[in-house]
Design a protein around this motif. Sequence first.
Motif, PDB file in Angstrom:
ATOM      1  N   LEU A  21       0.811  -1.225   0.000  1.00 44.89           N
ATOM      2  CA  LEU A  21       0.000   0.000   0.000  1.00 44.89           C
ATOM      3  C   LEU A  21       0.840   1.269   0.000  1.00 44.89           C
ATOM      4  O   LEU A  21       0.331   2.352  -0.266  1.00 44.89           O
ATOM      5  N   PHE A  22       2.141   1.138   0.294  1.00 47.01           N
ATOM      6  CA  PHE A  22       3.016   2.303   0.188  1.00 47.01           C
ATOM      7  C   PHE A  22       3.144   2.778  -1.256  1.00 47.01           C
ATOM      8  O   PHE A  22       3.514   3.922  -1.520  1.00 47.01           O
ATOM      9  N   LEU A  23       2.840   1.883  -2.198  1.00 49.65           N
ATOM     10  CA  LEU A  23       2.913   2.230  -3.627  1.00 49.65           C
ATOM     11  C   LEU A  23       1.612   2.845  -4.127  1.00 49.65           C
ATOM     12  O   LEU A  23       1.530   3.267  -5.278  1.00 49.65           O
ATOM     13  N   GLY A  24       0.576   2.877  -3.298  1.00 47.21           N
ATOM     14  CA  GLY A  24      -0.711   3.426  -3.706  1.00 47.21           C
ATOM     15  C   GLY A  24      -1.845   2.469  -3.383  1.00 47.21           C
ATOM     16  O   GLY A  24      -1.631   1.407  -2.797  1.00 47.21           O
ATOM     17  N   ARG A  25      -3.062   2.855  -3.807  1.00 45.36           N
ATOM     18  CA  ARG A  25      -4.243   2.041  -3.504  1.00 45.36           C
ATOM     19  C   ARG A  25      -5.015   1.666  -4.768  1.00 45.36           C
ATOM     20  O   ARG A  25      -6.199   1.357  -4.701  1.00 45.36           O
ATOM     21  N   VAL A  83      -1.994  -2.142  -7.846  1.00 48.40           N
ATOM     22  CA  VAL A  83      -1.081  -2.224  -6.704  1.00 48.40           C
ATOM     23  C   VAL A  83      -1.567  -3.290  -5.725  1.00 48.40           C
ATOM     24  O   VAL A  83      -0.778  -4.093  -5.202  1.00 48.40           O
ATOM     25  N   ILE A  84      -2.862  -3.329  -5.494  1.00 48.95           N
ATOM     26  CA  ILE A  84      -3.422  -4.290  -4.544  1.00 48.95           C
ATOM     27  C   ILE A  84      -3.280  -5.716  -5.070  1.00 48.95           C
ATOM     28  O   ILE A  84      -3.090  -6.660  -4.307  1.00 48.95           O
TER      29      ILE A  84
END
Length: 842
Positions: free
Chosen positions: A380-384, A388-389
């Motif tokens: 989740l540090f890369l986005g939502r 990414v998930i």
Amino acid sequence: MNKKILLILIIGIGIFIRVFPVPELTSGSISHNVGLTLAVASQSPKSISWQFLNNSYELWSNILCRIERNKNTLKAKIKTILTRYFNRKDTKQIPLDRLKEPIFTKGISESKAFNKAQKFIDKGLHDEPIDPIQIHLNTQNDISDKTKTLAYIALAGNYVEKGIRDNNEKEAYYNKAQFCFDRALKLIEKDNPYNISIYSGLGFIYYQYKNYDQAIAYLKKGLTYTSVGFEKQKIDIYTNLGCVYRELCQYEKAIECFNKALSLNPSINSQLVSIYQGLADSFTGLKNYDQAIICLKEGLSYASDGFERRKIDMYTNLGCVYRELCQYEKAIKYFKKALKLSPSLSLVSNIYYCLRERKRSISISFDQAPLRYIVLHCALFLGRSERVIRFPAFLFGIAGIFLIYKLGKLIFGINVGLLSSFLLSFSMWHIHHSSYAATYTLYMFLSLLSVFFFYKSLKEPSIGLQIKFIIASTLGFYSFYPFITVIFAEALYFFLFYRRDKKRALKFVISLFVIGILILPLLSRAYYGFYWKTNFGDYFWGWKSFEVFPFLFGLFGGIRGFIPINIFIFLLGLFAVFFKKVERKGGLLLFFLTIIPCLFFLGCFFLKKINLGERYFLFIYPFFIILSSYGILSVRKKIVVTLLIFLFNSSLVLFILNGFGFKTCEYIPRDYTRHYGDFKFLAEYLRKNYEEGDAVVITYDASIFATQYYLDKKNLFPAKIVRPSCGARAYYRYDGDGVKNVFGIDEYDGTPKRLNKIVNEYGRLWLVDGGGIYHNDKQGLIRKWIKENHSEKTKFKGGVIYFFDNKMNKQSSKKETYICTKAICFLDCEGEELEIKYPFNR
């Protein structure tokens, strides 16, 4: 073609298929369980190392405390036995408070008669049919009948007190007490005020014998004496009378008696504790839990040192009352207090029950292993975004394709390794879970890694490989609790073939011991997870007994409704490997790794009715594939080999045919294309049609997290857990920017009353049914009400949206009353918001 290039090509195709999957595989990829996982992983976890140490500390401190507590109990028992046998005079003649009362002080000059009578009774009452007390007292000519009576009453009181204290010998003491009371009753005059003590004592003894009619008769006789100075005896009579009525379930009469005892203003703590405990039990019998709690807490305020037994009972009762009110945190608190005073299996069972129910009502993912949450949290540090998930599942899926090649090559050679990676790369089951947002491929990757290091350490013994095996196995358990079956299969294989090599066996035992120490902090959590899933078998999504084996054959066979070709290919590999002495051991290891987890799950299902989820078997699928690959390559004819490879991937063929208009997806196992609804469509639909003040009810509670994700991808308005103050089960609630009043409910009372009240309260209701209503509506009352009252109906993939419009009647219906029950209630009671707990937190 160079085999390295062929492997790169296989992995490349696998990446392409998983990066650009067809829409049917990813629609609604943030499903309800993925949304729930995402909601948990979104919380900021504490330091993992600190949480690990904290769990370890709590576990070992609890074990040591239990040992210490049992040691103290054993010491106390030994001390009691030694005191009883080596200091008999002191223990037999302990002066009681009752002997200091005014009615006995007059006979102090004749106290020798009392002591002698006690001595005779202790020595001869059970052995001699002749009455030794009567013989002794008759020889004392200077003793009056009044003094004899007082001696008998005092002795009886003495034995009653001893019976209360010594549970093991209470029957013998009560027999002695009854004997003394009967003797006193023969000597005393009918109008003597001391009769109240005799009748009170006899009533208490008959109450202990469960002869309630006789107990009531004697206690009521005692109340006919109203002499001044006998208030304590009157209080005892009313208390015992209340206890008798309580045992007869005549709770109103019991409460009346206990209140009369209180009106006499008792000043002795033991009496006050008994009265309040009796009142609490009576109110509990009437299900008036609020009054029961008040009485129990009041009784505890008088239970000072020396009231351990009463404290245990009252703490236990408080725990039971709070359990009935579904306030599990408070229930656990009081059960633990009782457990500190006295170890008890029933208390432990109550705590486990409350933990299980608390999981259902308050915290989420309590039964889940924590590693997948940690992995997703890091992602989740890369986005939502959805990509990414999905990235962790994709990453471990691709790594699994490479690792199955390495393991297949290690056991059977490079050709089996290549074919295994090819079959896994094109497996519909694996494609789906590598594209699906849940990280089930993590389990599979770690099981491959553990077995790879295990088998390689057998070929090339080294400390480095042992350490890698320990780390992989520990992480496997931290990702999936049933992973312990892989460790068990490895241990069984080792001791079957390598037990005679003592040096190697010692190293392996040390490795297992280290793994055991590392997984120990999570064993209790694994047990709670196991306990929570019991009795799910014939529940709505669980498999019934007659469906289990077709389900398993279809799952591993790749097709449901047909003969499971893949099972025959696997058996072909097992048969072929037994003719090769060199490769037989490796084949047997793969067989153990496939069959032992299956037997474990089947045993859990048939013995404990634990729900079988298809995804639970994914971590053993690679071992099934490797042995099947060996079976395919054992055939010499290339045409047959090609046909077997084609048949092994028949589910993918059926899926492609479905895209051309053939309805073949119904023959593919459900978990190969599993999704629970297009929540993206649902969120867009609500955003477009929702008006201020509307209510949204989602019938499967965890679906609220998937809906919340698409309504609020930045997670600015996280869903909350709300626990109503009335004690009803907790529910999920989302109040975002635009769409508010979204409730996740998973429990109904079998009637449409609650839904009807929501419509009347809010005026407009959007009811999203993903199948939850059907399983809570056995009589069809809710579905009938929906059919008669909904204004619009919109179908979407995985569910139906019903719209109810009662805005005109909203104001007039507010005066209606609604009785709150234990089922979900979120309109009738105030509630407190609770934090969604990270799995490592308690």
